[in-house]
Motif scaffolding. Structure first.
Motif, PDB file in Angstrom:
ATOM      1  N   LYS A  87       0.682  -1.445   0.436  1.00  0.00           N
ATOM      2  CA  LYS A  87      -0.071   0.685  -0.195  1.00  0.00           C
ATOM      3  C   LYS A  87       1.249   1.192   0.044  1.00  0.00           C
ATOM      4  N   ASP A  88       2.231   1.450   0.849  1.00  0.00           N
ATOM      5  CA  ASP A  88       2.991   2.655   0.152  1.00  0.00           C
ATOM      6  C   ASP A  88       3.601   2.737  -1.086  1.00  0.00           C
ATOM      7  N   LEU A  89       3.170   2.362  -1.765  1.00  0.00           N
ATOM      8  CA  LEU A  89       4.697   2.607  -2.770  1.00  0.00           C
ATOM      9  C   LEU A  89       4.212   3.649  -3.677  1.00  0.00           C
ATOM     10  N   ARG A 109      15.244   5.070  -6.514  1.00  0.00           N
ATOM     11  CA  ARG A 109      16.352   4.002  -5.412  1.00  0.00           C
ATOM     12  C   ARG A 109      15.043   2.350  -5.119  1.00  0.00           C
ATOM     13  N   VAL A 110      16.208   1.613  -5.827  1.00  0.00           N
ATOM     14  CA  VAL A 110      15.227   0.328  -5.296  1.00  0.00           C
ATOM     15  C   VAL A 110      15.974  -0.192  -4.021  1.00  0.00           C
ATOM     16  N   ASN A 111      15.284  -0.884  -3.089  1.00  0.00           N
ATOM     17  CA  ASN A 111      16.285  -1.124  -1.692  1.00  0.00           C
ATOM     18  C   ASN A 111      15.678  -2.909  -1.840  1.00  0.00           C
ATOM     19  N   VAL A 112      16.815  -3.529  -2.915  1.00  0.00           N
ATOM     20  CA  VAL A 112      16.184  -5.371  -2.783  1.00  0.00           C
ATOM     21  C   VAL A 112      17.208  -5.795  -1.277  1.00  0.00           C
ATOM     22  N   ILE A 157      10.984  -7.037  -2.096  1.00  0.00           N
ATOM     23  CA  ILE A 157      11.743  -5.469  -1.847  1.00  0.00           C
ATOM     24  C   ILE A 157      11.448  -4.588  -1.053  1.00  0.00           C
ATOM     25  N   HIS A 158      12.899  -4.220  -0.155  1.00  0.00           N
ATOM     26  CA  HIS A 158      12.073  -3.290   1.042  1.00  0.00           C
ATOM     27  C   HIS A 158      11.062  -2.349   0.722  1.00  0.00           C
ATOM     28  N   SER A 159      11.989  -1.599   0.088  1.00  0.00           N
ATOM     29  CA  SER A 159      11.229  -0.248  -0.466  1.00  0.00           C
ATOM     30  C   SER A 159      11.826   0.294  -1.334  1.00  0.00           C
ATOM     31  N   ILE A 160      11.229   1.425  -2.395  1.00  0.00           N
ATOM     32  CA  ILE A 160      10.536   1.793  -3.075  1.00  0.00           C
ATOM     33  C   ILE A 160      10.991   3.497  -3.280  1.00  0.00           C
ATOM     34  N   GLU A 161      11.894   4.471  -3.973  1.00  0.00           N
ATOM     35  CA  GLU A 161      12.068   5.797  -3.560  1.00  0.00           C
ATOM     36  C   GLU A 161      12.253   6.543  -4.326  1.00  0.00           C
ATOM     37  N   LYS A 162      11.719   7.274  -5.120  1.00  0.00           N
ATOM     38  CA  LYS A 162      11.378   8.622  -6.331  1.00  0.00           C
ATOM     39  C   LYS A 162      12.572   9.659  -5.691  1.00  0.00           C
TER      40      LYS A 162
END
Length: 92
Positions: free
Chosen positions: A17-19, A29-32, A83-88
């Protein structure tokens, strides 16, 4: 209950939900999560979104970055637990 509705109900529990809103051309930046033997660590992958496949739980983005003068594409399933997080990234 129809099969399509049943599948949607089951998939909705696993959707993130937090994308952020992602578009082609955005820098991200994708933290994997990477597993090395018995431990896990975060690895950051930074680049530009070159394609996007929207298919509910199976949605993916393709991120391109230049590494040592060579373009490298990597496909990420955005709802994956790895996928831990995706940051713009804001461009200046």
């Amino acid at each position: 209950m129809k099969l399509f509705q049943l599948v949607q109900n089951i998939e909705s529990d696993y959707l993130k939900k937090d994308l952020p809103t992602l578009k082609i051309g955005n820098s991200v930046r994708v933290n994997v999560l990477i597993q090395e033997s018995n431990k896990k660590r975060l690895q950051s992958y930074q680049g530009t979104i070159v394609s996007q496949h929207r298919a509910g739980l199976n949605s993916t983005i393709t991120v391109r970055r230049i590494s040592k003068g060579v373009g490298v594409n990597r496909i990420f399933p955005i709802h994956s637990p790895d996928i831990h997080s995706i940051e713009k990234i804001e461009s200046k």
